[in-house]
Design a protein around this motif. Structure first.
Motif: not given
Length: 214
Positions: A116-117, A111, A107, A144
């Motif tokens: 990824l989350w 970010p 991340m 996101q």
């Protein structure tokens, strides 16, 4: 000094970084097939150090760390018939935590990655049995760009499973009007159905029930 030397090496690779990382990833898979845990882990780290740009490397590395490694460790300790349930659970949790640290490093480079989350949420749910943590990660995924609609639905579902039904209802009530009714993937009807289910469970009066836009 080691970090400086590594930086020099990566600088010298220049435009060949992607090629070298791809080669290391292929080598990692060869070792993965033999269940060579230390070498596989080393190459996962190496690949993402050489070229941290592809989210693919990070995601698949996290999955290997969280799902394959604990199985290998159990097999090395005698197998599922020998290793007790509590010890198996310890292996799953330990490797889940390793995978989460790996995703935390990812991340720093990505970010705004919903993927990824979502991966973080899945590991928190399936390996750590952390409903609250997984719910929060699905919420962060939904924030996101280009996040899939199911991330928002999963946030509410995990709030419900965690016993946080009023929060789940509040979230879905806010979410539903934002969903495009003509987009099947948005699941507006699914969300409305879950709102009605929660209203019944929470004994929401007809006067206070959510009024869906027409």
């Amino acid at each position: 000094m080691a970090a400086a030397g590594q930086g020099v090496t990566l600088a010298l690779l220049g435009g060949f970084r992607a090629l070298v990382a791809d080669g290391a990833w292929i080598r990692m898979y060869v070792l993965w097939e033999t269940h060579d845990l230390p070498a596989t882990e080393t190459l996962i780290r190496l690949v993402t150090t050489i070229d941290p740009r592809p989210v693919y490397f990070w995601l698949n590395g996290a999955r290997i760390l969280a799902y394959d490694f604990p199985v290998w460790r159990i097999q090395a300790a005698g197998g599922f018939d020998v290793v007790g349930a509590s010890e198996q659970e310890a292996f799953f949790r330990q490797q889940g935590e390793v995978a989460l640290r790996h995703l935390g490093a990812a991340m720093a480079f990505h970010p705004a990655s919903a993927d990824l989350w979502i991966e973080r949420a899945n590991i928190q749910l399936n390996r750590l049995k952390d409903l609250d943590g997984a719910a929060e990660s699905y919420r962060r995924a939904w924030e996101q760009p280009r996040a899939p609609y199911y991330a928002a639905r999963m946030h509410a579902e995990l709030l419900r499973r965690a016993g946080r039904k009023p929060e789940a209802l509040e979230w879905l009530v806010k979410l539903h009007p934002t969903l495009p009714p003509g987009d099947e993937g948005a699941g507006a009807e699914i969300v409305l159905g879950r709102i009605r289910d929660l209203e019944r469970e929470l004994k929401v009066s007809p006067e206070q029930a959510y009024r869906a836009p027409r």
